[in-house]
Design a protein around this motif. Structure first.
Motif, PDB file in Angstrom:
ATOM      1  N   PRO A   9       0.830  -1.205   0.000  1.00 45.57           N
ATOM      2  CA  PRO A   9       0.000   0.000   0.000  1.00 45.57           C
ATOM      3  C   PRO A   9       0.868   1.261   0.000  1.00 45.57           C
ATOM      4  O   PRO A   9       2.065   1.206   0.296  1.00 45.57           O
ATOM      5  CB  PRO A   9      -0.798  -0.118   1.303  1.00 45.57           C
ATOM      6  CG  PRO A   9      -0.728  -1.556   1.683  1.00 45.57           C
ATOM      7  CD  PRO A   9       0.607  -2.025   1.194  1.00 45.57           C
ATOM      8  N   PRO A  10       0.278   2.405  -0.312  1.00 45.72           N
ATOM      9  CA  PRO A  10       1.027   3.660  -0.254  1.00 45.72           C
ATOM     10  C   PRO A  10       1.538   3.923   1.165  1.00 45.72           C
ATOM     11  O   PRO A  10       1.024   3.350   2.137  1.00 45.72           O
ATOM     12  CB  PRO A  10      -0.010   4.704  -0.669  1.00 45.72           C
ATOM     13  CG  PRO A  10      -1.070   3.954  -1.373  1.00 45.72           C
ATOM     14  CD  PRO A  10      -1.109   2.601  -0.764  1.00 45.72           C
ATOM     15  N   PRO A  11       2.527   4.781   1.314  1.00 45.26           N
ATOM     16  CA  PRO A  11       3.049   5.100   2.652  1.00 45.26           C
ATOM     17  C   PRO A  11       1.943   5.548   3.600  1.00 45.26           C
ATOM     18  O   PRO A  11       1.120   6.394   3.255  1.00 45.26           O
ATOM     19  CB  PRO A  11       4.034   6.242   2.374  1.00 45.26           C
ATOM     20  CG  PRO A  11       4.471   6.024   0.968  1.00 45.26           C
ATOM     21  CD  PRO A  11       3.276   5.484   0.252  1.00 45.26           C
ATOM     22  N   GLY A  12       1.927   4.943   4.775  1.00 44.39           N
ATOM     23  CA  GLY A  12       0.933   5.292   5.788  1.00 44.39           C
ATOM     24  C   GLY A  12      -0.361   4.520   5.690  1.00 44.39           C
ATOM     25  O   GLY A  12      -1.119   4.460   6.656  1.00 44.39           O
ATOM     26  N   ALA A  13      -0.635   3.934   4.531  1.00 42.49           N
ATOM     27  CA  ALA A  13      -1.880   3.184   4.340  1.00 42.49           C
ATOM     28  C   ALA A  13      -1.688   1.742   4.786  1.00 42.49           C
ATOM     29  O   ALA A  13      -0.568   1.243   4.886  1.00 42.49           O
ATOM     30  CB  ALA A  13      -2.311   3.223   2.882  1.00 42.49           C
ATOM     31  N   ARG A  14      -2.801   1.076   5.049  1.00 39.26           N
ATOM     32  CA  ARG A  14      -2.707  -0.340   5.398  1.00 39.26           C
ATOM     33  C   ARG A  14      -3.803  -1.115   4.684  1.00 39.26           C
ATOM     34  O   ARG A  14      -4.888  -0.594   4.401  1.00 39.26           O
ATOM     35  CB  ARG A  14      -2.782  -0.557   6.911  1.00 39.26           C
ATOM     36  CG  ARG A  14      -4.100  -0.195   7.550  1.00 39.26           C
ATOM     37  CD  ARG A  14      -3.995  -0.241   9.085  1.00 39.26           C
ATOM     38  NE  ARG A  14      -5.280   0.035   9.724  1.00 39.26           N
ATOM     39  CZ  ARG A  14      -6.072  -0.896  10.242  1.00 39.26           C
ATOM     40  NH1 ARG A  14      -5.709  -2.178  10.182  1.00 39.26           N
ATOM     41  NH2 ARG A  14      -7.215  -0.577  10.810  1.00 39.26           N
ATOM     42  N   ALA A  15      -3.489  -2.364   4.393  1.00 35.28           N
ATOM     43  CA  ALA A  15      -4.448  -3.282   3.776  1.00 35.28           C
ATOM     44  C   ALA A  15      -4.967  -4.226   4.841  1.00 35.28           C
ATOM     45  O   ALA A  15      -4.182  -4.801   5.600  1.00 35.28           O
ATOM     46  CB  ALA A  15      -3.780  -4.062   2.653  1.00 35.28           C
ATOM     47  N   TYR A  16      -6.284  -4.385   4.905  1.00 35.84           N
ATOM     48  CA  TYR A  16      -6.866  -5.258   5.914  1.00 35.84           C
ATOM     49  C   TYR A  16      -8.285  -5.632   5.500  1.00 35.84           C
ATOM     50  O   TYR A  16      -8.865  -5.009   4.602  1.00 35.84           O
ATOM     51  CB  TYR A  16      -6.877  -4.573   7.287  1.00 35.84           C
ATOM     52  CG  TYR A  16      -7.773  -3.356   7.382  1.00 35.84           C
ATOM     53  CD1 TYR A  16      -9.101  -3.465   7.804  1.00 35.84           C
ATOM     54  CD2 TYR A  16      -7.289  -2.088   7.054  1.00 35.84           C
ATOM     55  CE1 TYR A  16      -9.919  -2.349   7.896  1.00 35.84           C
ATOM     56  CE2 TYR A  16      -8.098  -0.970   7.143  1.00 35.84           C
ATOM     57  CZ  TYR A  16      -9.413  -1.107   7.559  1.00 35.84           C
ATOM     58  OH  TYR A  16     -10.231  -0.002   7.642  1.00 35.84           O
ATOM     59  N   PRO A  17      -8.872  -6.651   6.133  1.00 43.29           N
ATOM     60  CA  PRO A  17     -10.268  -6.993   5.847  1.00 43.29           C
ATOM     61  C   PRO A  17     -11.224  -6.132   6.681  1.00 43.29           C
ATOM     62  O   PRO A  17     -11.175  -6.161   7.913  1.00 43.29           O
ATOM     63  CB  PRO A  17     -10.357  -8.468   6.251  1.00 43.29           C
ATOM     64  CG  PRO A  17      -9.278  -8.667   7.256  1.00 43.29           C
ATOM     65  CD  PRO A  17      -8.203  -7.673   6.967  1.00 43.29           C
ATOM     66  N   LEU A  18     -12.035  -5.358   6.007  1.00 40.18           N
ATOM     67  CA  LEU A  18     -13.039  -4.535   6.673  1.00 40.18           C
ATOM     68  C   LEU A  18     -14.219  -5.417   7.049  1.00 40.18           C
ATOM     69  O   LEU A  18     -14.857  -6.014   6.176  1.00 40.18           O
ATOM     70  CB  LEU A  18     -13.495  -3.407   5.744  1.00 40.18           C
ATOM     71  CG  LEU A  18     -14.591  -2.483   6.273  1.00 40.18           C
ATOM     72  CD1 LEU A  18     -14.069  -1.622   7.418  1.00 40.18           C
ATOM     73  CD2 LEU A  18     -15.147  -1.611   5.141  1.00 40.18           C
ATOM     74  N   ARG A  19     -14.506  -5.502   8.327  1.00 39.34           N
ATOM     75  CA  ARG A  19     -15.632  -6.325   8.797  1.00 39.34           C
ATOM     76  C   ARG A  19     -16.928  -5.529   8.710  1.00 39.34           C
ATOM     77  O   ARG A  19     -17.011  -4.412   9.216  1.00 39.34           O
ATOM     78  CB  ARG A  19     -15.386  -6.797  10.233  1.00 39.34           C
ATOM     79  CG  ARG A  19     -14.223  -7.763  10.354  1.00 39.34           C
ATOM     80  CD  ARG A  19     -14.075  -8.280  11.790  1.00 39.34           C
ATOM     81  NE  ARG A  19     -13.045  -9.303  11.875  1.00 39.34           N
ATOM     82  CZ  ARG A  19     -11.749  -9.045  12.074  1.00 39.34           C
ATOM     83  NH1 ARG A  19     -11.348  -7.788  12.211  1.00 39.34           N
ATOM     84  NH2 ARG A  19     -10.865 -10.027  12.122  1.00 39.34           N
ATOM     85  N   THR A  20     -17.920  -6.130   8.065  1.00 40.40           N
ATOM     86  CA  THR A  20     -19.217  -5.478   7.915  1.00 40.40           C
ATOM     87  C   THR A  20     -20.323  -6.470   8.267  1.00 40.40           C
ATOM     88  O   THR A  20     -20.073  -7.661   8.468  1.00 40.40           O
ATOM     89  CB  THR A  20     -19.446  -4.992   6.463  1.00 40.40           C
ATOM     90  OG1 THR A  20     -19.858  -6.099   5.652  1.00 40.40           O
ATOM     91  CG2 THR A  20     -18.188  -4.377   5.874  1.00 40.40           C
ATOM     92  N   ALA A  21     -21.548  -5.961   8.284  1.00 44.85           N
ATOM     93  CA  ALA A  21     -22.696  -6.831   8.551  1.00 44.85           C
ATOM     94  C   ALA A  21     -22.937  -7.826   7.421  1.00 44.85           C
ATOM     95  O   ALA A  21     -23.710  -8.774   7.589  1.00 44.85           O
ATOM     96  CB  ALA A  21     -23.946  -5.974   8.767  1.00 44.85           C
ATOM     97  N   ARG A  22     -22.274  -7.634   6.287  1.00 44.98           N
ATOM     98  CA  ARG A  22     -22.443  -8.529   5.144  1.00 44.98           C
ATOM     99  C   ARG A  22     -21.145  -9.255   4.798  1.00 44.98           C
ATOM    100  O   ARG A  22     -20.962  -9.705   3.674  1.00 44.98           O
ATOM    101  CB  ARG A  22     -22.958  -7.738   3.931  1.00 44.98           C
ATOM    102  CG  ARG A  22     -24.417  -7.294   4.111  1.00 44.98           C
ATOM    103  CD  ARG A  22     -24.877  -6.427   2.950  1.00 44.98           C
ATOM    104  NE  ARG A  22     -24.894  -7.114   1.674  1.00 44.98           N
ATOM    105  CZ  ARG A  22     -25.898  -7.864   1.224  1.00 44.98           C
ATOM    106  NH1 ARG A  22     -26.980  -8.050   1.959  1.00 44.98           N
ATOM    107  NH2 ARG A  22     -25.825  -8.435   0.035  1.00 44.98           N
ATOM    108  N   GLY A  23     -20.275  -9.386   5.772  1.00 45.49           N
ATOM    109  CA  GLY A  23     -19.035 -10.109   5.562  1.00 45.49           C
ATOM    110  C   GLY A  23     -17.836  -9.180   5.514  1.00 45.49           C
ATOM    111  O   GLY A  23     -17.932  -7.983   5.790  1.00 45.49           O
TER     112      GLY A  23
END
Length: 292
Positions: A9-23
């Motif tokens: 990812p760009p500097p300072g950004a992070r990649a992760y799984p966003l948890r939502t009510a639909r997965g």
């Protein structure tokens, strides 16, 4: 879900799984730059055969303008999971409700931005419930079905997916010519190996269902115009998916702010990222969180 370390990812950004009510949905989340006053949050939706990485070059300039940006892989796109062969979960309303869930998970009203197919999915979400959004920007995303030339390309891809595996289709795509000329899945941010991995990650059912939607999308501009949101229509100076004149007319019908990015075509976020980022931020800057 885990996000494989195949994309930085760009500097300072992070990649992760966003948890939502639909997965869970794979995202790249870039915070506001240090020392900059926060001005808002933007949710960025990619186009057909695309992914969250298509917004890579927008994160830093938007962070410098005070905007946190969250780019998302939709259901069945790249690193977000989805069924491989069942097309039902990729119906337009289902994908739209995914967007509403993503916005809810961010916990604050957002500036919604969709590129191409992502714009039409975003439009469906806005028509279900506009209240999670501060504004809506359509990036190179037209009022209805795609142009005849692109219809032929999507139909060709549809036919290939019915006969070949994802790796086989990738090889067939590359056999058509250099990636920069072929476009589609072979064009995006990153090395060709990353683009190949993105393609292989896509679920065939997602591509089949959303490709069919691009071929049959009805004109919903009049419905959208009735929604009390600020609209922005942004495109390159050339576009072979929806003619620029058609996008001009749509902007007029929506009463939308209109930006044409010089030197850009169907993906201004990749072709001319700095002027695209500044056009987005200039539009967002005019919108107060408490405005209608």
């Amino acid at each position: 879900m885990t996000i494989p370390p195949d994309f930085t990812p760009p500097p300072g950004a992070r990649a992760y799984p966003l948890r939502t009510a639909r997965g869970e949905f794979a995202v790249v989340d870039s915070p506001v730059a240090d020392g900059v006053v926060p001005r808002g949050v933007a949710l960025l939706l990619p186009g057909f055969t695309g992914s969250k990485e298509d917004f890579h070059l927008l994160h830093e300039p938007l962070a410098a303008r005070g905007y946190r940006t969250v780019a998302v892989d939709g259901r069945g796109q790249n690193q977000s999971d989805g069924p491989e062969f069942d097309e039902a979960p990729y119906a337009r309303e289902e994908l739209a409700r995914d967007v509403l869930a993503q916005a809810a998970a961010l916990g604050t009203p957002v500036h919604l931005t969709g590129h191409s197919l992502g714009g039409q999915i975003a439009r469906a979400a806005v028509l279900i419930d506009h209240t999670p959004f501060l504004s809506f920007t359509l990036v190179a995303s037209g009022p209805a079905q795609i142009s005849e030339s692109q219809r032929q390309r999507v139909q060709l891809l549809h036919d290939a997916l019915a006969l070949m595996t994802m790796p086989e289709v990738w090889e067939a795509i590359l056999a058509m010519g250099p990636p920069e000329e072929v476009g589609g899945p072979a064009r995006g941010f990153g090395e060709l190996a990353l683009l190949r991995q993105r393609w292989v990650n896509h679920k065939p059912a997602q591509l089949l269902a959303t490709g069919r939607q691009l071929l049959t999308e009805p004109d919903r501009v009049a419905e959208l115009a009735a929604v009390p949101l600020p609209f922005h229509v942004l495109s390159g100076a050339r576009d072979d998916t929806w003619p620029v004149t058609l996008l001009d007319d749509m902007a007029m019908d929506l009463g939308a702010h209109r930006t044409v990015v010089a030197g850009a075509e169907h993906s201004p976020n990749l072709d001319q990222p700095m002027p695209t980022a500044h056009a987005l931020a200039d539009f967002w800057d005019k919108i107060r969180p408490d405005s209608d």
